[in-house]
Design an enzyme around this catalytic site. Sequence first.
Site, mmCIF file in Angstrom:
data_model
loop_
_atom_site.group_PDB
_atom_site.id
_atom_site.type_symbol
_atom_site.label_atom_id
_atom_site.label_comp_id
_atom_site.label_asym_id
_atom_site.label_seq_id
_atom_site.Cartn_x
_atom_site.Cartn_y
_atom_site.Cartn_z
ATOM 1 N N ASP A 139 -7.027 -1.344 -4.572
ATOM 2 C CA ASP A 139 -8.086 -1.011 -3.618
ATOM 3 C C ASP A 139 -9.006 0.058 -4.199
ATOM 4 O O ASP A 139 -10.230 -0.004 -4.063
ATOM 5 C CB ASP A 139 -7.501 -0.496 -2.306
ATOM 6 C CG ASP A 139 -6.674 -1.538 -1.577
ATOM 7 O OD1 ASP A 139 -6.950 -2.735 -1.754
ATOM 8 O OD2 ASP A 139 -5.760 -1.149 -0.837
ATOM 9 N N ASP A 162 0.848 -1.192 0.000
ATOM 10 C CA ASP A 162 0.000 0.000 0.000
ATOM 11 C C ASP A 162 0.878 1.233 0.000
ATOM 12 O O ASP A 162 1.971 1.231 0.579
ATOM 13 C CB ASP A 162 -0.910 0.025 1.227
ATOM 14 C CG ASP A 162 -1.953 -1.081 1.201
ATOM 15 O OD1 ASP A 162 -2.413 -1.429 0.093
ATOM 16 O OD2 ASP A 162 -2.302 -1.598 2.272
#
Length: 211
Positions: free
Chosen positions: A190, A151
Amino acid sequence: MKNNSSHGLLKSSIVILAVLVIDQIIKVWVKLHLTIGQEIPMIGNWFKLLFIENNGMAFGWLDGGGLKLALSIFRILAVIFLFIVLVRLCRKDTKFGVLFGLSLIIAGALGNIIDSVFYGRIFSESTYTQVATLFPEGGGYASLLHGKVVDMLYFPIIDVARENATWLPGFFFGPDDHFIFFRPIFNFADAAITVGVFYMIIFQWKWLKSL
């Protein structure tokens, strides 16, 4: 009908491939250039690249912990199911708007699956002091299906210290005594999942209602 279904499947495949390529390019670059916790300002103070890794779901929520293997397998089965649904919808000549939303969700899920399945094998471990290497001589940091999801997208659009916002309830503040919106750190995959879900709810609600 067959020609239309082929076009629908082709367009959907292009969407999925485009999301996967963008997602993986960003993740590989981050793995090979940043240490855990390293931050790069992009646009002012409200958009940054901030490298973290997680074992869990989107936005770092629900850390997988000892359930990592089950979580990875669940993701794979879910994507297989969604892809079967996509192919069937293409054969029914479903409008592309529906296929587009579903393709974004599938692509996002696939992007994070790639991390979980392969990254532990092809990268050395990223640490707070050491950048990862690709195909390390001693092997990767984890076995298949046990890789960590990368991330890096961070949007702290609002960042207020507790002393400057005493009117806010205490649960709004993190361990650093700051209220940050938007606090979660996520990746392009995401974002694709989130956009796909909201797109389906907002623009394809009539189709969803007909199910």
